[in-house]
Design an enzyme around this catalytic site. Structure first.
Site, mmCIF file in Angstrom:
data_model
loop_
_atom_site.group_PDB
_atom_site.id
_atom_site.type_symbol
_atom_site.label_atom_id
_atom_site.label_comp_id
_atom_site.label_asym_id
_atom_site.label_seq_id
_atom_site.Cartn_x
_atom_site.Cartn_y
_atom_site.Cartn_z
ATOM 1 N N GLY A 14 0.840 -1.210 0.000
ATOM 2 C CA GLY A 14 0.000 0.000 0.000
ATOM 3 C C GLY A 14 0.867 1.250 0.000
ATOM 4 O O GLY A 14 1.934 1.267 0.607
ATOM 5 N N ASP A 145 0.778 1.354 9.292
ATOM 6 C CA ASP A 145 0.346 0.552 10.449
ATOM 7 C C ASP A 145 1.411 0.510 11.553
ATOM 8 O O ASP A 145 1.101 0.186 12.691
ATOM 9 C CB ASP A 145 0.021 -0.881 10.002
ATOM 10 N N ARG A 281 -22.564 9.842 15.200
ATOM 11 C CA ARG A 281 -22.166 9.969 13.795
ATOM 12 C C ARG A 281 -20.822 9.269 13.614
ATOM 13 O O ARG A 281 -20.045 9.152 14.563
ATOM 14 C CB ARG A 281 -22.017 11.434 13.381
HETATM 15 O O1 F6P Z 1 -1.396 -1.683 5.440
HETATM 16 C C1 F6P Z 1 -1.817 -0.404 5.120
HETATM 17 C C2 F6P Z 1 -3.312 -0.315 4.989
HETATM 18 O O2 F6P Z 1 -3.644 1.030 4.721
HETATM 19 C C3 F6P Z 1 -4.076 -0.856 6.194
HETATM 20 O O3 F6P Z 1 -4.068 0.038 7.289
HETATM 21 C C4 F6P Z 1 -5.421 -1.092 5.553
HETATM 22 O O4 F6P Z 1 -6.125 -2.115 6.239
HETATM 23 C C5 F6P Z 1 -5.079 -1.554 4.166
HETATM 24 O O5 F6P Z 1 -3.761 -1.108 3.898
HETATM 25 C C6 F6P Z 1 -5.990 -1.055 3.093
HETATM 26 O O6 F6P Z 1 -5.579 -1.572 1.873
HETATM 27 P P1 F6P Z 1 -6.193 -1.142 0.491
HETATM 28 O O7 F6P Z 1 -5.380 -0.001 -0.043
HETATM 29 O O8 F6P Z 1 -6.046 -2.365 -0.342
HETATM 30 O O9 F6P Z 1 -7.612 -0.717 0.704
#
Ligand code: F6P
Length: 366
Positions: A14, A145, A281
């Site tokens: 990511g 993370d 909310r």
């Molecule tokens: O590992 C980074 C992260 O942003 C996590 O915090 C999240 O669960 C995941 O990647 C989201 O991934 P994607 O970009 O596939 O939605």
């Protein structure tokens, strides 16, 4: 005189804020200081599957980084968190091992070494490729993370915490104006680092993280106690991997068939409304935590890591990840980094601080 080295660099997994700053540091050190050539590989290892592989690369020169890239989110190289070459998905749903093709692509580029910027999953794949193909690999930790072992910080994390803290700063006035309970869902995968850091910094009343069990009665009684004390709003932060009270992870099915976290905030808000009679909310921060401008801390970490990674290549030290530990940059075996998953430390200062501030953090044995 030795020929100048040719090194490759790729971003994998990511994206996050600070990747361009890391690329800049790699290029300024490698090309600017050592006089090497730096080849940017697009879209993680997918770039090494292209043929001809030379057609899809980016020659990275220092001048490219003169302008805005230090400050810009995303990655100019592109990235992917799918397409593991050892288990590569084909359009018909079957999976094949394309690792030899990736290694062949690397060889065709005539590279002396590779810098991989990625989290634990990406680093595990890159290391396997390096071992199989005899690739001299150095890695830079990146993940919002912050769950990589043996490094106190990874590129991208500080910005994610800042975005989540800013969100609480903006939710508080509107919560107080309308007498509402605001639930903020943040990312972090299976670790609660973003949630607990932003929650403390942003004045949350309850912070739920995957590492600590909670009860809805516990959350509700915190909110009711605040109301009874005259407070007309509450702020609740929940990490995406927190489960329902019944123990189910809340996930969404994506088009690719992959399940991703998302939705626990809505579950929680509905249950808090039922239990407390409050108006609630929800804000799901999602990818806002990844795409923005890197903070000063992320630019610094990216710069420190980028320069050190190149120096490791110059020293001929491979299969290592640069890391931040004890207020300095160090390097450790990649195998150790990926084996040492880092959750929130239940005996650490953040948990102690949150509890000391009276924040509801879950159920602890009395
Ligand atoms: O590992 C980074 C992260 O942003 C996590 O915090 C999240 O669960 C995941 O990647 C989201 O991934 P994607 O970009 O596939 O939605």
């Amino acid at each position: 005189m030795d020929e100048p080295k040719r090194i490759g660099v790729l971003t994998s997994g990511g994206d996050c804020a600070g990747l361009n700053a890391a690329l800049r540091a790699v290029v300024l050190r490698a090309a600017g200081h050592y006089g090497w050539h730096v080849i940017g590989i697009r879209n993680g290892t997918a770039g090494l599957l292209q043929r001809p592989v030379e057609a899809d690369i980016l020659q990275l020169e220092p001048g490219l980084f003169d302008g805005t890239l230090l400050r810009r989110g995303g990655t100019i190289l592109g990235t992917t968190n799918k397409g593991n070459p050892f288990d590569y998905p084909l359009p018909d749903g079957s999976r094949v091992d394309r690792s030899d093709e990736v290694i062949e692509g690397y060889r065709r580029l005539k590279l002396d070494a590779l810098i991989g910027i990625g989290g634990d999953g990406s680093q595990a794949i890159l290391r396997r490729l390096a071992q199989q193909g005899g690739i001299d690999l150095v890695t830079i930790p990146k993940t919002i993370d912050n769950d990589l072992g043996h490094t106190e910080l990874s590129v991208g994390y500080a910005t994610a915490v800042k975005v989540a803290t800013d969100a609480l700063d903006q939710l508080q006035p509107t919560a107080a104006s309308h007498s509402r309970v605001m639930v903020l869902e943040v990312m972090g995968r299976d670790a609660g680092h973003i949630a607990i850091n932003a929650g403390i910094a942003g004045g949350a009343d309850a912070i739920l993280i995957p590492e600590i069990p909670y009860s809805l009665a516990g959350v509700a009684s915190k909110i009711v106690a605040l109301k009874e004390g005259g407070r007309n709003f509450s702020l609740v932060v929940v990490a995406e991997a927190v489960k329902t009270e019944g123990g189910e992870a809340v996930k969404q099915m994506q088009g690719s068939g992959v399940l991703t976290y998302g939705g626990i905030g809505h579950y929680l808000a509905a249950r808090i409304a039922e239990e407390t009679g409050s108006e609630t909310r929800v804000t799901v921060l999602g990818h806002l935590q990844r795409g923005g401008m890197p903070t000063d801390r992320d630019r610094l970490m990216a710069s420190i890591f980028g320069v050190r990674a190149v120096d490791l290549i110059a020293e001929g030290r491979f299969d290592r990840m640069v890391a931040w530990s004890g207020r300095t940059v160090v390097d450790i075996p990649i195998s150790e980094a990926i084996a040492g998953y880092k959750a929130v430390d239940l005996d650490g200062p953040l948990v102690h601080t949150a509890r000391g501030l009276g924040i509801y953090l879950g159920e602890f044995p009395s």
